[in-house]
Design an enzyme around this catalytic site. Sequence first.
Site, mmCIF file in Angstrom:
data_model
loop_
_atom_site.group_PDB
_atom_site.id
_atom_site.type_symbol
_atom_site.label_atom_id
_atom_site.label_comp_id
_atom_site.label_asym_id
_atom_site.label_seq_id
_atom_site.Cartn_x
_atom_site.Cartn_y
_atom_site.Cartn_z
ATOM 1 N N GLN A 138 0.854 -1.079 0.035
ATOM 2 C CA GLN A 138 0.152 -0.060 0.150
ATOM 3 C C GLN A 138 0.937 1.240 0.003
ATOM 4 O O GLN A 138 1.781 1.430 1.051
ATOM 5 C CB GLN A 138 -0.931 0.328 1.394
ATOM 6 C CG GLN A 138 -1.907 -0.970 1.379
ATOM 7 C CD GLN A 138 -1.395 -2.335 2.217
ATOM 8 O OE1 GLN A 138 -0.306 -2.632 2.253
ATOM 9 N NE2 GLN A 138 -2.581 -2.942 2.644
ATOM 10 N N ASP A 161 -3.150 0.709 -4.162
ATOM 11 C CA ASP A 161 -3.952 1.604 -3.646
ATOM 12 C C ASP A 161 -3.438 3.043 -4.142
ATOM 13 O O ASP A 161 -3.213 4.123 -3.290
ATOM 14 C CB ASP A 161 -3.573 1.675 -2.146
ATOM 15 C CG ASP A 161 -4.483 0.587 -1.379
ATOM 16 O OD1 ASP A 161 -4.942 -0.311 -2.087
ATOM 17 O OD2 ASP A 161 -4.221 0.446 -0.117
ATOM 18 N N ASP A 182 -6.025 -2.752 -6.218
ATOM 19 C CA ASP A 182 -7.207 -2.123 -5.399
ATOM 20 C C ASP A 182 -6.767 -0.632 -5.812
ATOM 21 O O ASP A 182 -7.079 0.027 -4.826
ATOM 22 C CB ASP A 182 -7.307 -2.292 -3.971
ATOM 23 C CG ASP A 182 -7.594 -3.837 -3.823
ATOM 24 O OD1 ASP A 182 -8.105 -4.435 -4.774
ATOM 25 O OD2 ASP A 182 -7.254 -4.391 -2.780
ATOM 26 N N ARG A 247 -13.349 -5.307 -6.616
ATOM 27 C CA ARG A 247 -13.982 -6.448 -5.595
ATOM 28 C C ARG A 247 -14.453 -5.861 -4.348
ATOM 29 O O ARG A 247 -13.858 -4.581 -4.394
ATOM 30 C CB ARG A 247 -12.710 -7.380 -5.425
ATOM 31 C CG ARG A 247 -11.466 -6.700 -4.796
ATOM 32 C CD ARG A 247 -10.520 -7.655 -4.217
ATOM 33 N NE ARG A 247 -9.384 -6.975 -3.709
ATOM 34 C CZ ARG A 247 -8.432 -7.731 -2.911
ATOM 35 N NH1 ARG A 247 -8.950 -8.790 -2.476
ATOM 36 N NH2 ARG A 247 -7.562 -6.936 -2.495
ATOM 37 N N TRP A 249 -14.422 -4.443 -1.035
ATOM 38 C CA TRP A 249 -13.765 -4.261 0.307
ATOM 39 C C TRP A 249 -14.720 -4.401 1.299
ATOM 40 O O TRP A 249 -14.428 -4.925 2.510
ATOM 41 C CB TRP A 249 -13.089 -2.944 0.224
ATOM 42 C CG TRP A 249 -12.196 -2.521 1.412
ATOM 43 C CD1 TRP A 249 -11.592 -3.351 2.384
ATOM 44 C CD2 TRP A 249 -11.831 -1.346 1.966
ATOM 45 N NE1 TRP A 249 -10.957 -2.879 3.198
ATOM 46 C CE2 TRP A 249 -10.862 -1.531 3.088
ATOM 47 C CE3 TRP A 249 -11.899 0.080 1.247
ATOM 48 C CZ2 TRP A 249 -10.175 -0.550 3.640
ATOM 49 C CZ3 TRP A 249 -11.281 0.918 1.928
ATOM 50 C CH2 TRP A 249 -10.565 1.059 3.015
#
EC number: 3.1.1.11
Length: 331
Positions: A138, A161, A182, A247, A249
């Site tokens: 991240q 991220d 993500d 997806r 979270w």
Amino acid sequence: MVKSILASVLFAATALAASRMTAPSGAIVVAKSGGDYDTISAAVDALSTTSTETQTIFIEEGSYDEQVYIPALSGKLIVYGQTEDTTTYTSNLVNITHAIALADVDNDDETATLRNYAEGSAIYNLNIANTCGQACHQALAVSAYASEQGYYACQFTGYQDTLLAETGYQVYAGTYIEGAVDFIFGQHARAWFHECDIRVLEGPSSASITANGRSSESDDSYYVIHKSTVAAADGNDVSSGTYYLGRPWSQYARVCFQKTSMTDVINHLGWTEWSTSTPNTENVTFVEYGNTGTGAEGPRANFSSELTEPITISWLLGSDWEDWVDTSYIN
């Protein structure tokens, strides 16, 4: 008559594709030399947090290695990056880079190269990168933590991220967003992505573009990606079917891709569960409308659906959206 019409069209196109090479009157100027400040952070520190007047920062060409934190302000803020063409990120001349990983701080937000907490802020023609890379996991480029924020012809790059669209009503228009895991995520924002270029990186064997964290039916969060493109980033060899549109979270995640072109980097299922142990799919809203390209071909996951009509920007952001959005970037 035809020549007259053509001339008018060309004139209009030229006017729209204007450069912004000089600072507007009254702006705080950031420059490597000759400006009011030589760092963006110093210019931000010079802003009044109590004035209700619009304040402007103009950043001249260059690479700035710093983490920029914009606090909550009482008035509107405009940040311009110097550019030869305001309509596209490809002509941006300002690069803001930094490398912070989650392992070095307390939370995702604190890793962001740009942390923006200013409601009513408009950011133009900036390239913003977290250069930490895959090993850092991240590591955000941008953390958007307030309502009525607009990002126009910008470029956000990271790995995992990249963009945290967290709070309030937000617009991303004509912007490039790159990542692998993500990389468009957040919990509470209603965000409209208009004609954005979403680019995926090689590396993961399977990954998702969005990770919406809406955790209850009462939460307003919704990401709508409209008239955008999804493909592999230049120079990246991404296998067919590697990526999913999103997806969940959290269990009430809401994401829509509509009128968007997708290459075969998108898996035919389109959407995937959070994990095998915590699928989070029972109450999700994962929808599409009018997408094109190989990546838009199904059959799709059974917890997703196709809309009968597209979502409108006024429905998502409210009837007063034109009061704070730069409509010249919204066709």
